[in-house]
Design an enzyme around this catalytic site. Structure first.
Site: not given
Length: 199
Positions: A108, A162
């Site tokens: 956005h 991770a």
């Protein structure tokens, strides 16, 4: 490795297998619930497998024609994986994705400089959608909670640790960790071992 599924899981998998064979030809197992938006922009290879509660979205924005999300053969994605494609996201063959991973080519607003319409005075939902294609190579292993941002290209054979946030391109055959992600090891094909990157 022996999987010790309980009775409830066996029933759920049986229902998901029937669902897969009816609606996802060529896939191995699509576990329900799954949320797919823009299915006509989606292409996957033989053996595609998902965990529970995956959210796969393809948006009809930009100038891209054809498929917007292309997943190769024998790819397995874990639970709660969210993939959003507005231009193009390509994931190669034999990739393994853990759970709670976010991969997107959409943002956005554009924050690369003086861009009209992306001012902090404008609500984020009113800013223009901007896209930059994402590419993930073959034989890539992506760990839990990884975030892969627009415009990123990840090479073949990479391991993404991770919680990494990948915001730039990564070369082939490397181990990547951190926020922002950086290469800490590369595979040496002469010695057949993972070598630490010297600082």
């Amino acid at each position: 490795m022996k999987n010790g599924y309980g009775f409830g899981e066996i029933v759920n998998n049986a229902i998901s297998l029937l669902f897969t064979k009816l609606f996802y030809k060529g896939a191995r197992l699509i576990r329900r619930p799954i949320f797919i938006r823009g299915k006509n922009f989606f292409e996957y290879g033989e053996g595609f497998t998902t965990g529970y509660n995956c959210r796969i979205e393809m948006f009809n924005i930009g100038n891209t024609v054809g498929k917007k999300l292309i997943i190769g053969k024998n790819c397995k994605i874990g639970d709660y994986v969210h993939i959003a494609a507005g231009e193009r996201v390509i994931i190669g063959d034999n990739c393994l994705l853990a759970s709670k991973i976010y991969i997107s080519d959409i943002n956005h607003g554009d924050y690369s400089g003086n861009v009209e319409g992306s001012s902090p005075d404008i609500p984020p939902d009113s800013r223009p959608l901007c896209t930059k294609a994402v590419s993930i190579g073959n034989n890539v292993w992506i760990g839990e909670n990884v975030c892969i941002l627009p415009g990123v290209n990840i090479g073949d054979g990479c391991v993404i640790g991770a919680n990494a946030v990948v915001n730039k391109d990564m070369p082939n055959s490397c181990i990547v960790v951190g926020c922002p992600a950086k290469v800490i090891k590369r595979f040496n094909y002469v010695t057949a071992e993972w070598k630490k990157i010297k600082k």
